[in-house]
Every structure is written in structure tokens, then in C-alpha cells.
Design an enzyme around this catalytic site. Structure first.
Site, mmCIF file in Angstrom:
data_model
loop_
_atom_site.group_PDB
_atom_site.id
_atom_site.type_symbol
_atom_site.label_atom_id
_atom_site.label_comp_id
_atom_site.label_asym_id
_atom_site.label_seq_id
_atom_site.Cartn_x
_atom_site.Cartn_y
_atom_site.Cartn_z
ATOM 1 N N SER A 255 0.749 -1.254 0.151
ATOM 2 C CA SER A 255 -0.150 -0.167 -0.182
ATOM 3 C C SER A 255 0.880 1.309 0.090
ATOM 4 C CB SER A 255 -0.958 0.015 1.209
ATOM 5 O OG SER A 255 -0.194 0.104 2.590
ATOM 6 N N LYS A 300 -5.907 4.959 8.300
ATOM 7 C CA LYS A 300 -4.863 5.670 7.406
ATOM 8 C C LYS A 300 -5.352 7.244 7.576
ATOM 9 C CE LYS A 300 -3.048 1.777 5.036
ATOM 10 N NZ LYS A 300 -2.582 1.075 3.815
#
Length: 359
Positions: A255, A300
Site C-alpha cells: 500500500s 490511515k
């Protein structure tokens, strides 16, 4: 306890406790009362640490570019992560859900039952390595710099063992020029186990005058898929002597790809992508620059907001979840490609029109 947790507990606490409790009791083996507390088959996800890809980690640049002139950078291009807690008791799982606002997910989503912890860790490291290679290639192609394919590792007992070496560069496959790892993969998959192939290779110590050497290999069989198998891990490198290295340890998964690519572009191109601002983001990256979705994005975004980010770059497929909570002072921008991420930052810094994520 925070107000958001209190409000949440009033609406879902009474429904949640029976579900967790029944799962706990249904999966727990019968043990003496004095035994160590039993765990629930769930893991908790929460905001993890965030790292500025333009800065250093343990005394080394997180993204190190050498062998060419680089451009000064400023501000932040932070990659974001998710922290995972496992081996939780019922009380710990409930606490992380209600008090910390964590997400509880079935443990098999984090640790597949057919894989050991060691195998999961290895898989994450491989994904991270592949992400680094794709990030390099995407950045170099965006900058229109020549690329090459380098052998990173050799699978034991594979077709490539004793024939190829780490550091070798594959310049042609069956006489056709090669510049990207995906070209090698496509040609191998187009063959059959037992096929003989010819690779044109230059060694790690080659000079510009070195002539490629022809290597003949017999393709093996992938034990997982049955497809033809060469048995190497490849990376994309600059063909002009520029070297890109990533020095972030103990982080797995793919990611961080987009943020790594942005850091490479920022260091190898005039101007500053950040405009001196605190930019964070997430998203996988393909070799062609396509940005893909990731898991745990709400955590996040929270990590970025907590760290003081002004802008967050989110894959378009994750936009709804990214906007599930409003963060004052944080603008979440929608991206599908590396080029679009760069265009979005340039537009934001100049006061132009940007495409925001929407709920």
C-alpha cells in the site's frame, strides 16, 4: 471516554456484546477456570505509524536516489499504515472496539489459516519488495527515463538457479528487447513447463561496452498454479545508472507504492510536489502508474490527520470509506493514477481545481 465512543456505544453496545460473546463461547475450547484467558477469533485494526518518504529512517533516506543529480525537496509525502492487534481476549477486543474506535475483523483476514506466521511475514515482505519495484518503474516511466530489468533473487531449485545471479540484467527474451519485469512475466506465462527459453543477460559488473551473454533455461512448473515458472524475483531499475533504494524496515504489504513513486518523482524533477505542505496518502501502484485500492483506509486517514497532514491522496475506490469521518483541516483528494496524483498536487498548490473524495 470520548463523546464519539459514548454515542457509538449507546447505539450498538447491546447488539455487539451478544455477538462477540457467542462467538467467543462457540470457538473457545473447554479449559480449567485457572487457565490463561482465552482469545477471540478477531483482530483489531487501528491507525498505525506514518513515515515521511522524503525524510530519513534510522539514519538513511527512506527513498534514496543516487547516481544522478537530484532536486531539493521540502514538506512531507507521508505513507500511512494500519496497526493490527491479535491474540485479544474478549474484554480487550471489546475495549479496542468501543474505546479506541478500532475495527474488528475476522482473524483469517489477517492471518490466513493455511499459512504460518512466518509465511505471512514472508508474503508481506515479497509484496512490499514488488511494490518498491513497481514504484520505481512507474516513476521512471512518468519521467520518461529509460528502464531495465534486474534479477533481485533466485528461487532455490528453480530453472534459474546456477544460471542467473542477483544483479544480472535481462535485456532480451527470445531475441525481443526487455525493459520491464511485466514483459518477462508475460512471456514466461505464455510458455509451458519444460519449454526451453533464451535470455540475453549482462552481469552486475557490466560496463556500457559489455556485450549481452545468451543464457538457455528450461522452464519449471509453479507448484501453486501449475504455470510455467522461471524462478526469479525481478526489479525495475534505471538504465542510465540512476539507483533508487528504499530503506524502510519492518513494513509489509503493497500500500505504500504510490507514495514511494511520488517521492522518486519529487527527487528527480524540478520543483516541489508538496509545495512545502504536509501531504499524506496511500494506494498500491502498478508498473504502468495505475493506483489501486487498499484496506483500512479510514485508519490511515485518521493517522494522517493526527500527524498534522493538510492533504491526503486516496485511491478513488476507497473514497467513500475515506470520507466516513470528517477531519477538520484535511483535504482528501481522489486519484486513479500516478500522473493524476501529481496533477492534483500541482492544482492544489496553485489554487486550481481539484477532485475531492465524496461520501
Amino acid at each position: 471516554m470520548k463523546l464519539r465512543s459514548q454515542a457509538r456505544s449507546r447505539t450498538i453496545l447491546w447488539g455487539a456484546i451478544p455477538v462477540l460473546a457467542m462467538t467467543y463461547l462457540a470457538t473457545a475450547p473447554t479449559v480449567p477456570f485457572t487457565s490463561i484467558p482465552l482469545t477471540v477469533p478477531y483482530a483489531a485494526e487501528s491507525p498505525g505509524p506514518t513515515f515521511n518518504t522524503l525524510a530519513e529512517f534510522e539514519g538513511k533516506p527512506i527513498v534514496a536516489v543516487t547516481g544522478t543529480e537530484t532536486d531539493p525537496t521540502s514538506g512531507n509525502l507521508n505513507m500511512t499504515t494500519v496497526s493490527v492487534y491479535s491474540q485479544l481476549t474478549f474484554a480487550q477486543a471489546l475495549s479496542r472496539w468501543l474505546v479506541h474506535d478500532d475495527t474488528l475483523v475476522p482473524i483469517e483476514q489477517i492471518f490466513p489459516p493455511n499459512l504460518s506466521q512466518t509465511e505471512v511475514d514472508h508474503q508481506n515482505k515479497v509484496q512490499f519488495s514488488q511494490s518498491e519495484s513497481a514504484a520505481t518503474l512507474a516513476a521512471l516511466e512518468y519521467l520518461e527515463r529509460p528502464t531495465a530489468v534486474e534479477v533481485v533473487d533466485i528461487v532455490p531449485d528453480s530453472a534459474a538457479q546456477s544460471i542467473l545471479m542477483p544483479g544480472d540484467r535481462i535485456v532480451a527474451f527470445a531475441g525481443q528487447p526487455i525493459t520491464e519485469p511485466s514483459q518477462v512475466r508475460e512471456k514466461v506465462l505464455a510458455g509451458q513447463p519444460g519449454d526451453t527459453v533464451e535470455l540475453s543477460v549482462v552481469g552486475a559488473q557490466a560496463t556500457p561496452e559489455t556485450q549481452p551473454e545468451t543464457k538457455t533455461l528450461t522452464l519449471g512448473k509453479n507448484p501453486d498454479t501449475g504455470n510455467a515458472f522461471l524462478g526469479i524475483t525481478m526489479g525495475a531499475v534505471a538504465a542510465d545508472g540512476t539507483k533508487v533504494e528504499y530503506n524502510l524496515k519492518d513494513i509489509g504489504g503493497p500500500s505504500a507504492g504510490m507514495m514511494f513513486s511520488l517521492a522518486v518523482v519529487d527527487k528527480l524533477s524540478p520543483g516541489e510536489l508538496t509545495g512545502g505542505k504536509f501531504v499524506a496518502g496511500t494506494g498500491t501502484i502498478e508498473e504502468n502508474g495505475t493506483v489501486g485500492p487498499i484496506g483500512g483506509i479510514k485508519h490511515k486517514v485518521q493517522a494522517a490527520a493526527d500527524a498534522g497532514a493538510e492533504v491526503f491522496l486516496a485511491p478513488s475506490a476507497n473514497c467513500a470509506e475515506a470520507m466516513s469521518k470528517t477531519h477538520e483541516g484535511l483535504t482528501v483528494l481522489k486519484v486513479d493514477t500516478l500522473a493524476q496524483a501529481i496533477d492534483q498536487l500541482n492544482a492544489y498548490n496553485s489554487g486550481g481545481e481539484v477532485v475531492r473524495c465524496e461520501k
